[in-house]
Design a protein around this motif. Structure first.
Motif, PDB file in Angstrom:
ATOM      1  N   GLU A  45       1.007  -1.189  -0.037  1.00 19.37           N
ATOM      2  CA  GLU A  45      -0.229   0.070  -0.034  1.00 19.37           C
ATOM      3  C   GLU A  45       0.876   1.241  -0.016  1.00 19.37           C
ATOM      4  OE1 GLU A  45      -3.386   2.042   2.877  1.00 19.37           O
ATOM      5  OE2 GLU A  45      -2.084   0.413   3.731  1.00 19.37           O
ATOM      6  N   PHE A  46       0.678   2.146  -0.740  1.00 22.43           N
ATOM      7  CA  PHE A  46       1.188   3.400  -0.749  1.00 22.43           C
ATOM      8  C   PHE A  46       1.097   4.291   0.386  1.00 22.43           C
ATOM      9  CE2 PHE A  46       2.839   7.230  -2.328  1.00 22.43           C
ATOM     10  CZ  PHE A  46       2.101   8.367  -1.969  1.00 22.43           C
ATOM     11  N   VAL A  47       1.928   4.684   0.959  1.00 19.32           N
ATOM     12  CA  VAL A  47       1.818   5.442   2.160  1.00 19.32           C
ATOM     13  C   VAL A  47       2.263   7.191   1.931  1.00 19.32           C
ATOM     14  CG1 VAL A  47       2.628   6.094   4.678  1.00 19.32           C
ATOM     15  CG2 VAL A  47       2.567   3.661   3.589  1.00 19.32           C
ATOM     16  N   THR A  54      10.393  20.247  -5.752  1.00 20.41           N
ATOM     17  CA  THR A  54       9.629  21.215  -5.093  1.00 20.41           C
ATOM     18  C   THR A  54       9.130  20.953  -3.776  1.00 20.41           C
ATOM     19  OG1 THR A  54       7.501  20.292  -5.969  1.00 20.41           O
ATOM     20  CG2 THR A  54       8.545  21.924  -7.254  1.00 20.41           C
ATOM     21  N   ASP A  55       9.671  19.727  -3.316  1.00 23.42           N
ATOM     22  CA  ASP A  55       9.170  19.342  -2.051  1.00 23.42           C
ATOM     23  C   ASP A  55       7.561  19.062  -2.000  1.00 23.42           C
ATOM     24  OD1 ASP A  55      11.620  20.657   0.458  1.00 23.42           O
ATOM     25  OD2 ASP A  55      11.730  18.525  -0.861  1.00 23.42           O
ATOM     26  N   SER A  56       6.973  18.730  -2.835  1.00 22.26           N
ATOM     27  CA  SER A  56       5.543  18.507  -2.975  1.00 22.26           C
ATOM     28  C   SER A  56       5.498  17.086  -2.448  1.00 22.26           C
ATOM     29  CB  SER A  56       5.040  18.595  -4.536  1.00 22.26           C
ATOM     30  OG  SER A  56       4.972  19.898  -4.914  1.00 22.26           O
ATOM     31  N   THR A  57       4.322  16.775  -1.779  1.00 27.89           N
ATOM     32  CA  THR A  57       3.875  15.624  -1.023  1.00 27.89           C
ATOM     33  C   THR A  57       2.512  15.075  -1.567  1.00 27.89           C
ATOM     34  OG1 THR A  57       2.943  16.876   0.784  1.00 27.89           O
ATOM     35  CG2 THR A  57       5.437  16.264   1.053  1.00 27.89           C
ATOM     36  N   ASP A  58       2.681  13.810  -1.046  1.00 29.19           N
ATOM     37  CA  ASP A  58       1.355  13.102  -1.479  1.00 29.19           C
ATOM     38  C   ASP A  58       1.258  11.919  -0.508  1.00 29.19           C
ATOM     39  OD1 ASP A  58      -0.104  11.217  -4.114  1.00 29.19           O
ATOM     40  OD2 ASP A  58      -1.001  12.314  -2.782  1.00 29.19           O
ATOM     41  N   TYR A  59      -0.133  11.621  -0.185  1.00 27.49           N
ATOM     42  CA  TYR A  59      -0.407  10.692   0.892  1.00 27.49           C
ATOM     43  C   TYR A  59      -1.442   9.827   0.717  1.00 27.49           C
ATOM     44  CZ  TYR A  59       2.538  13.945   3.963  1.00 27.49           C
ATOM     45  OH  TYR A  59       3.604  14.726   4.659  1.00 27.49           O
ATOM     46  N   GLY A  60      -1.247   8.652   1.334  1.00 28.47           N
ATOM     47  CA  GLY A  60      -2.494   7.676   1.166  1.00 28.47           C
ATOM     48  C   GLY A  60      -3.797   8.130   1.763  1.00 28.47           C
ATOM     49  N   ALA A  97      12.136   4.645  -4.396  1.00 28.80           N
ATOM     50  CA  ALA A  97      12.312   5.749  -5.076  1.00 28.80           C
ATOM     51  C   ALA A  97      12.062   5.583  -6.682  1.00 28.80           C
ATOM     52  CB  ALA A  97      13.848   6.050  -5.002  1.00 28.80           C
ATOM     53  N   LYS A  98      11.519   6.651  -7.189  1.00 29.83           N
ATOM     54  CA  LYS A  98      11.018   6.666  -8.460  1.00 29.83           C
ATOM     55  C   LYS A  98      11.357   7.905  -9.292  1.00 29.83           C
ATOM     56  CE  LYS A  98       6.470   6.075 -10.715  1.00 29.83           C
ATOM     57  NZ  LYS A  98       7.090   4.637 -11.645  1.00 29.83           N
ATOM     58  N   ARG A  99      11.753   7.588 -10.589  1.00 28.81           N
ATOM     59  CA  ARG A  99      12.276   8.713 -11.335  1.00 28.81           C
ATOM     60  C   ARG A  99      11.199   9.684 -11.634  1.00 28.81           C
ATOM     61  NH1 ARG A  99      17.335  10.297 -12.008  1.00 28.81           N
ATOM     62  NH2 ARG A  99      17.023  10.906 -14.364  1.00 28.81           N
ATOM     63  N   ARG A 100       9.899   9.244 -11.953  1.00 26.27           N
ATOM     64  CA  ARG A 100       9.063  10.048 -12.312  1.00 26.27           C
ATOM     65  C   ARG A 100       7.792  10.134 -11.240  1.00 26.27           C
ATOM     66  NH1 ARG A 100       9.801  11.966 -17.432  1.00 26.27           N
ATOM     67  NH2 ARG A 100      11.069  10.683 -18.592  1.00 26.27           N
ATOM     68  N   TRP A 101       7.048  11.153 -11.155  1.00 23.63           N
ATOM     69  CA  TRP A 101       6.060  11.227 -10.347  1.00 23.63           C
ATOM     70  C   TRP A 101       5.100  10.454 -10.698  1.00 23.63           C
ATOM     71  CZ3 TRP A 101       5.331  13.390  -5.501  1.00 23.63           C
ATOM     72  CH2 TRP A 101       4.061  13.576  -5.072  1.00 23.63           C
ATOM     73  N   VAL A 102       4.712  10.348 -11.859  1.00 22.38           N
ATOM     74  CA  VAL A 102       3.509   9.726 -12.475  1.00 22.38           C
ATOM     75  C   VAL A 102       3.657   8.309 -12.098  1.00 22.38           C
ATOM     76  CG1 VAL A 102       2.577   8.884 -14.720  1.00 22.38           C
ATOM     77  CG2 VAL A 102       3.403  11.250 -14.637  1.00 22.38           C
ATOM     78  N   GLY A 103       2.567   7.755 -11.612  1.00 27.82           N
ATOM     79  CA  GLY A 103       2.644   6.687 -11.098  1.00 27.82           C
ATOM     80  C   GLY A 103       3.161   6.332  -9.882  1.00 27.82           C
ATOM     81  N   ILE A 104       3.093   7.312  -8.864  1.00 26.46           N
ATOM     82  CA  ILE A 104       4.047   7.182  -7.550  1.00 26.46           C
ATOM     83  C   ILE A 104       3.258   6.308  -6.620  1.00 26.46           C
ATOM     84  CG2 ILE A 104       3.209   9.352  -6.788  1.00 26.46           C
ATOM     85  CD1 ILE A 104       6.896   7.797  -6.220  1.00 26.46           C
ATOM     86  N   GLN A 105       1.872   6.424  -6.713  1.00 26.17           N
ATOM     87  CA  GLN A 105       1.129   5.589  -5.673  1.00 26.17           C
ATOM     88  C   GLN A 105       1.248   3.879  -5.952  1.00 26.17           C
ATOM     89  OE1 GLN A 105      -2.680   6.984  -4.611  1.00 26.17           O
ATOM     90  NE2 GLN A 105      -2.056   9.268  -4.134  1.00 26.17           N
TER      91      GLN A 105
END
Length: 121
Positions: A45-47, A54-60, A97-105
């Motif tokens: 599960e993505f957390v 940019t230090d943008s964040t995303d959360y589950g 770690a992921k190279r791109r933001w797309v699909g990060i979850q």
């Protein structure tokens, strides 16, 4: 080892823990880094995730408002501050770690080893 997680342990419900993920300057400065977790018998599960630019964040959804992701570039370390822990937060936590933001979850390019978090009721 490109990603080294630590800080897991046993905590009572309502308590807090801070996980750390040691990495390299190369990864912290060019990858989206984050955390996933996997409980026994459940899918990974993505957390949370944080961008390098940019230090943008995303959360589950299940951790929003309780967990905070951050990083310290000087120490090449990413953190996950976990507050108000619940028994359902019990899982092995993996840094990623992921190279791109797309699909990060849903995916990562690099996985670290896990650290166990157990929350007792």
């Amino acid at each position: 080892v490109q990603l080294q997680a630590s800080g897991g342990g046993l905590v009572q419900a309502g308590g807090s823990l801070r996980l750390s993920c040691s990495t390299s300057t190369r990864i912290l400065s060019s990858y989206v880094t984050g955390w996933f977790r996997q409980a026994p018998g459940k899918e990974r599960e993505f957390v949370a995730a944080i961008t390098w630019r940019t230090d943008s964040t995303d959360y589950g959804d299940s951790v929003k408002g309780r967990f905070t992701i951050s990083r310290d570039n000087a120490k090449n370390t990413m953190y996950l501050q976990m507050n108000d822990l619940k028994p359902e937060d019990t899982a092995v936590y993996y840094c990623s770690a992921k190279r791109r933001w797309v699909g990060i979850q849903t995916s990562a390019d690099i996985w670290g080893q896990g650290t166990q978090v157990t929350v007792s009721s």
